[in-house]
Design a protein around this motif. Structure first.
Motif, mmCIF file in Angstrom:
data_model
loop_
_atom_site.group_PDB
_atom_site.id
_atom_site.type_symbol
_atom_site.label_atom_id
_atom_site.label_comp_id
_atom_site.label_asym_id
_atom_site.label_seq_id
_atom_site.Cartn_x
_atom_site.Cartn_y
_atom_site.Cartn_z
ATOM 1 N N GLU A 137 21.091 83.896 -4.217
ATOM 2 C CA GLU A 137 20.309 82.777 -4.727
ATOM 3 C C GLU A 137 20.028 81.717 -3.679
ATOM 4 O OE1 GLU A 137 24.567 82.331 -6.468
ATOM 5 O OE2 GLU A 137 23.176 83.934 -5.881
ATOM 6 N N SER A 138 20.926 81.571 -2.694
ATOM 7 C CA SER A 138 20.713 80.577 -1.644
ATOM 8 C C SER A 138 21.698 80.822 -0.514
ATOM 9 C CB SER A 138 20.909 79.156 -2.181
ATOM 10 O OG SER A 138 22.279 78.939 -2.530
ATOM 11 N N ARG A 139 21.383 80.289 0.656
ATOM 12 C CA ARG A 139 22.311 80.369 1.770
ATOM 13 C C ARG A 139 23.607 79.627 1.441
ATOM 14 N NH1 ARG A 139 23.154 83.489 6.322
ATOM 15 N NH2 ARG A 139 24.656 82.375 7.629
ATOM 16 N N PHE A 140 23.480 78.554 0.687
ATOM 17 C CA PHE A 140 24.657 77.771 0.314
ATOM 18 C C PHE A 140 25.645 78.619 -0.488
ATOM 19 C CE2 PHE A 140 26.863 75.151 -2.871
ATOM 20 C CZ PHE A 140 27.620 74.349 -2.028
ATOM 21 N N ALA A 141 25.127 79.496 -1.355
ATOM 22 C CA ALA A 141 26.010 80.335 -2.165
ATOM 23 C C ALA A 141 26.864 81.241 -1.278
ATOM 24 C CB ALA A 141 25.189 81.153 -3.151
ATOM 25 N N GLU A 143 27.642 80.623 1.938
ATOM 26 C CA GLU A 143 28.579 79.759 2.663
ATOM 27 C C GLU A 143 29.731 79.314 1.769
ATOM 28 O OE1 GLU A 143 25.934 76.765 4.007
ATOM 29 O OE2 GLU A 143 25.228 77.933 5.743
ATOM 30 N N LYS A 144 29.442 79.077 0.494
ATOM 31 C CA LYS A 144 30.486 78.704 -0.457
ATOM 32 C C LYS A 144 31.480 79.848 -0.638
ATOM 33 C CE LYS A 144 31.192 77.186 -5.250
ATOM 34 N NZ LYS A 144 30.528 76.894 -6.548
#
Length: 206
Positions: A137-141, A143-144
């Protein structure tokens, strides 16, 4: 075997493929700027549609060619379904190509554990964090997820994920190709004998 001998086409006199592959890979390690062990891996899905992608060879011997992956990835699912695959090595600096086709088996757990333990810590965390081949869904997901597993395994051993291991492609054929002038290339295919114990060699039209 010298580079001069290989260039002259003498590799076609080889009686078995593994020592020749070892020589060519060593040559590639000296001449290729990046990842001389890179290969194109071809698989097929349940509908018969082919897929190809680049992976890294992590070992080879007379038992076969080994690489590692997430078994829940697209290639993992396809290989576990068909138990067959093909590889293509291309060393542009040497004007050489090797094609390998065969059946695939899962490497023993001890072998996979040993290789996994040799990987950088960040790569071991990544094997847990990445849901390979599935929508992100996102790069942040991502990284999380990396942060979560880093916190879970802050020090000490990181166990190998149960869905991450290795495959060994056991060749039924290995073909060597070397560029020659005017497209009159040298091309030799080694084929497994029916008893699986030896090889027959066929020189092919380029």
């Amino acid at each position: 075997m010298s580079e001069e001998a290989l260039t002259s086409g003498d590799f076609t006199e080889e009686s078995e493929p593994y020592s020749l592959f070892a020589t060519w890979l060593r040559d590639a390690e000296k001449s290729e700027p990046n990842d001389p062990n890179a290969l194109a891996l071809a698989t097929v899905d349940a509908d018969g549609m082919p897929n190809v992608r680049m992976v890294l060879l992590k070992g080879f011997d007379p038992q076969g060619f080994v690489f590692y992956t997430n078994f829940e990835s697209r290639k993992g699912v396809e290989i576990l379904g068909a138990r067959k695959a093909a590889m293509g090595f291309h060393w542009k600096s040497l004007r050489r190509q090797v094609r390998v086709r065969g059946n695939v088996e899962v490497v023993p757990d001890a072998e996979a554990d040993a290789y996994y333990a040799s990987r950088p810590r960040g790569s071991r965390i990544g094997a847990w964090a990445s849901k390979q081949s599935r929508p992100l869904e996102s790069r942040f997901a991502l990284e999380k997820a990396v942060a979560e597993y880093t916190a879970r395994y802050p020090i000490g051993d990181i166990p190998r994920p149960p869905h991450w291991s290795g495959f060994r492609l056991k060749p039924v054929s290995i073909e060597f190709w070397h560029d020659r002038p005017f497209r009159l290339h040298d091309r030799v295919e080694f084929r497994r004998t029916p008893d699986g114990e030896g090889w027959t060699k066929v020189r092919m039209y380029p």
